[in-house]
Write a protein that holds these residues in place. Sequence first.
Motif, mmCIF file in Angstrom:
data_model
loop_
_atom_site.group_PDB
_atom_site.id
_atom_site.type_symbol
_atom_site.label_atom_id
_atom_site.label_comp_id
_atom_site.label_asym_id
_atom_site.label_seq_id
_atom_site.Cartn_x
_atom_site.Cartn_y
_atom_site.Cartn_z
ATOM 1 N N ILE A 1 15.760 8.491 -6.192
ATOM 2 C CA ILE A 1 14.624 8.862 -6.154
ATOM 3 C C ILE A 1 14.448 9.819 -4.650
ATOM 4 N N THR A 2 13.562 10.859 -4.884
ATOM 5 C CA THR A 2 13.363 11.618 -3.608
ATOM 6 C C THR A 2 12.294 10.900 -2.625
ATOM 7 N N GLY A 3 12.608 10.870 -1.628
ATOM 8 C CA GLY A 3 11.891 10.189 -0.458
ATOM 9 C C GLY A 3 10.734 11.022 0.382
ATOM 10 N N HIS A 4 11.013 12.448 -0.373
ATOM 11 C CA HIS A 4 10.367 13.731 0.232
ATOM 12 C C HIS A 4 9.649 14.594 -0.645
ATOM 13 N N GLU A 5 8.547 14.236 -1.131
ATOM 14 C CA GLU A 5 7.962 15.002 -2.144
ATOM 15 C C GLU A 5 7.431 16.322 -1.577
ATOM 16 N N ASP A 6 7.207 17.257 -2.549
ATOM 17 C CA ASP A 6 6.670 18.610 -2.186
ATOM 18 C C ASP A 6 5.300 18.373 -1.583
ATOM 19 N N ALA A 7 5.045 18.934 -0.379
ATOM 20 C CA ALA A 7 3.649 18.606 0.225
ATOM 21 C C ALA A 7 2.735 19.200 -0.399
ATOM 22 N N GLY A 8 2.802 20.159 -1.358
ATOM 23 C CA GLY A 8 1.908 20.930 -2.043
ATOM 24 C C GLY A 8 1.399 20.126 -3.117
ATOM 25 N N LYS A 9 1.969 19.021 -3.383
ATOM 26 C CA LYS A 9 1.455 18.264 -4.557
ATOM 27 C C LYS A 9 0.105 17.547 -4.435
ATOM 28 N N SER A 10 -0.709 17.173 -5.261
ATOM 29 C CA SER A 10 -1.826 16.721 -5.152
ATOM 30 C C SER A 10 -1.793 15.148 -5.312
ATOM 31 N N THR A 11 -0.800 15.033 -6.309
ATOM 32 C CA THR A 11 -0.681 13.518 -6.377
ATOM 33 C C THR A 11 0.836 13.210 -6.424
ATOM 34 N N SER A 12 1.587 11.954 -6.299
ATOM 35 C CA SER A 12 2.882 11.633 -6.203
ATOM 36 C C SER A 12 3.318 11.731 -7.666
ATOM 37 N N ALA B 1 15.101 -0.360 -11.939
ATOM 38 C CA ALA B 1 16.482 -0.290 -11.701
ATOM 39 C C ALA B 1 16.885 -1.489 -10.742
ATOM 40 N N ASP B 2 17.912 -2.031 -10.798
ATOM 41 C CA ASP B 2 18.482 -2.884 -9.873
ATOM 42 C C ASP B 2 18.956 -2.333 -8.345
ATOM 43 N N THR B 3 19.332 -1.142 -8.348
ATOM 44 C CA THR B 3 19.469 -0.406 -7.100
ATOM 45 C C THR B 3 18.762 0.854 -7.104
ATOM 46 N N LEU B 4 18.176 0.945 -5.892
ATOM 47 C CA LEU B 4 17.303 2.123 -5.856
ATOM 48 C C LEU B 4 17.819 2.932 -4.613
ATOM 49 N N VAL B 5 18.051 3.999 -4.862
ATOM 50 C CA VAL B 5 18.352 5.117 -3.658
ATOM 51 C C VAL B 5 17.442 6.271 -3.414
ATOM 52 N N PHE B 6 17.116 6.228 -2.234
ATOM 53 C CA PHE B 6 15.921 7.204 -1.872
ATOM 54 C C PHE B 6 16.390 7.973 -0.894
ATOM 55 N N LEU B 7 16.510 9.434 -1.305
ATOM 56 C CA LEU B 7 17.064 10.500 -0.371
ATOM 57 C C LEU B 7 15.949 11.091 0.297
ATOM 58 N N MET B 8 16.229 11.527 1.566
ATOM 59 C CA MET B 8 15.290 12.447 2.533
ATOM 60 C C MET B 8 14.091 11.424 2.713
ATOM 61 N N GLY B 9 14.132 10.082 2.708
ATOM 62 C CA GLY B 9 12.891 9.006 2.919
ATOM 63 C C GLY B 9 12.704 8.555 4.497
ATOM 64 N N ILE B 10 13.280 9.173 5.384
ATOM 65 C CA ILE B 10 13.261 8.289 6.611
ATOM 66 C C ILE B 10 11.851 8.512 7.143
ATOM 67 N N ARG B 11 11.280 9.717 7.154
ATOM 68 C CA ARG B 11 9.716 9.837 7.429
ATOM 69 C C ARG B 11 8.889 9.125 6.839
ATOM 70 N N ASN B 12 8.931 8.904 5.641
ATOM 71 C CA ASN B 12 8.185 8.140 4.543
ATOM 72 C C ASN B 12 8.465 6.733 4.249
ATOM 73 N N LEU B 13 9.241 6.143 5.385
ATOM 74 C CA LEU B 13 9.955 4.877 5.046
ATOM 75 C C LEU B 13 8.828 3.852 4.845
ATOM 76 N N LYS B 14 7.931 3.725 5.803
ATOM 77 C CA LYS B 14 6.972 2.886 5.520
ATOM 78 C C LYS B 14 6.070 2.784 4.349
ATOM 79 N N HIS B 15 5.592 3.952 3.974
ATOM 80 C CA HIS B 15 4.907 4.393 2.704
ATOM 81 C C HIS B 15 5.866 3.862 1.489
ATOM 82 N N ILE B 16 7.107 4.328 1.453
ATOM 83 C CA ILE B 16 7.979 3.930 0.481
ATOM 84 C C ILE B 16 8.031 2.224 0.282
ATOM 85 N N THR B 17 8.427 1.624 1.279
ATOM 86 C CA THR B 17 8.460 0.124 1.272
ATOM 87 C C THR B 17 7.216 -0.491 0.865
#
Length: 498
Positions: free
Chosen positions: A142-153, A164-180
């Motif tokens: 899963i992307t952890g850094h969506e296009d900033a131009g999107k109006s909705t996720s 899924a049993d295992t989730l892998v978020f790439l580029m998600g450090i800046r959005n970590l609080k939101h993701i969790t």
Amino acid sequence: MGKVYLVGAGPGDTKLITVKGLELIQKADVIIYDNLINRDLLNHAKEDAEIIYAGKQASRHELTQKEINELLLEKSKGKNVVVRLKGGDPFIFGRGGEEAIFLAERGIDFEICPGVTSAISVPAYAGIPLTHRHFASTVAFITGHEDAGKSTSSINWERISTAADTLVFLMGIRNLKHITEMLIKNGRSAETEACIITNGTLPKQKVVIGRLRNIAEKAKEQRIVPPGILVVGKVVGLRDTLSWFEKKPLFAKKIAITRARHQSTKLGTALSEKGAEVIYIPVLEIQPIKPNKKLEEAIKELKNFYGIIFTSTNGVNIFFDSLFENKKDIRALNNIKVFAIGEATANALFSKGILWDFLPDSWTSEGIVDILKTLDLKNKHILLPRAEDARDIIVEYINNHGGICHVIPMYRTVLPKKPEELKEKPDVITFTSSSTVKNFIALYGKALLENTLTASIGPVTTETLKSYGIVVNIEAKRHDISGLIDAIEAYFKTENKT
């Protein structure tokens, strides 16, 4: 019309690039690369290759995606081989699909060279298998850094949180609080194991373990910054058993190599294999003496020599280059005794088709003298092709014991034209000759050495360091590259016990 290759550079460790990816870098006329690639890969490019940095760093882009697309179009003109070098795999959150569509729509010939994605390799280096028959049968990237131009996720949090049993978020450090927060809100247990991995597959790798409820806070406490990935699932708990990368004997140690660039590969590779972060700061360059009439005359008269003493790999290579240039081959050394000062020199001779006759126990000039003491040198002519600035202990012994030593300076060590900038302080600086010591001090001064561990290849280099008032922390018992590495490893092994 040229051709564009979208190449995955892998996750960071240069050895994780594919064979095809490396071949494309080597033949590329133009390389356009992103921030997340390991810059060492660019060392494999042709000397005349045009290398362009496209940026793509979190919160800062050197070039926009539109500008990158236009650059690919421009550079593909003519017969250029263009490599678009992207971190990981170009089709896993790398915008490779967008760039491929742009090229296809304009009739530009292109190929995709897949890369080892960080989504799989980085957890592996952290000792986390993404699937395991007892813990995880499904995995989602899963992307952890969506296009900033999107109006909705575009992420369906309600479905993905528990799908899924295992989730892998790439580029998600800046959005970590939101993701969790979104995962917990949509049904994932707050107690689910989670971990953050930054600088994965590199000696700077850092792993933070926690639970969904606290991983964001732990990352903040540890001052975690991008790039990195988030792994969520029971498999994270296997790290305690399967962690391996951080257990390498020199893991995370910053070790500087001062040898000439072309001679640093063996030492650098061996240190990297043991987990060290290698810093290349070559303080000298090898400059063959040309023209060299003395060497040419000696080669013409080789039949008159009893023996030849080789004291370095540089000496071997330059001597044989001259031998071949003078229309001779190894048969010219027939009946000549060959001395090699150490194993590396002996191996260099072997690569030329020559087996040494004498190899000292102590791989120093003193070791060569010990061998000479067992020989009758009276009226024997011995050739000593070597560096311009070298010790005379061998020369003096031969001449003082009835022999005739013919010294042929073949090369000199000079300061590099463009010294490397020291961007970070090493933990250890290695010295493999007196020349590396003298040149390092000439380039960088003594101050850095006063608060940094120094590692010497042997007693001669050690004495040179001491003559400058430098404390020597590590000295190789066996005076070669392998011995130096063993000594560094032994030092840290002892240090870790205390």
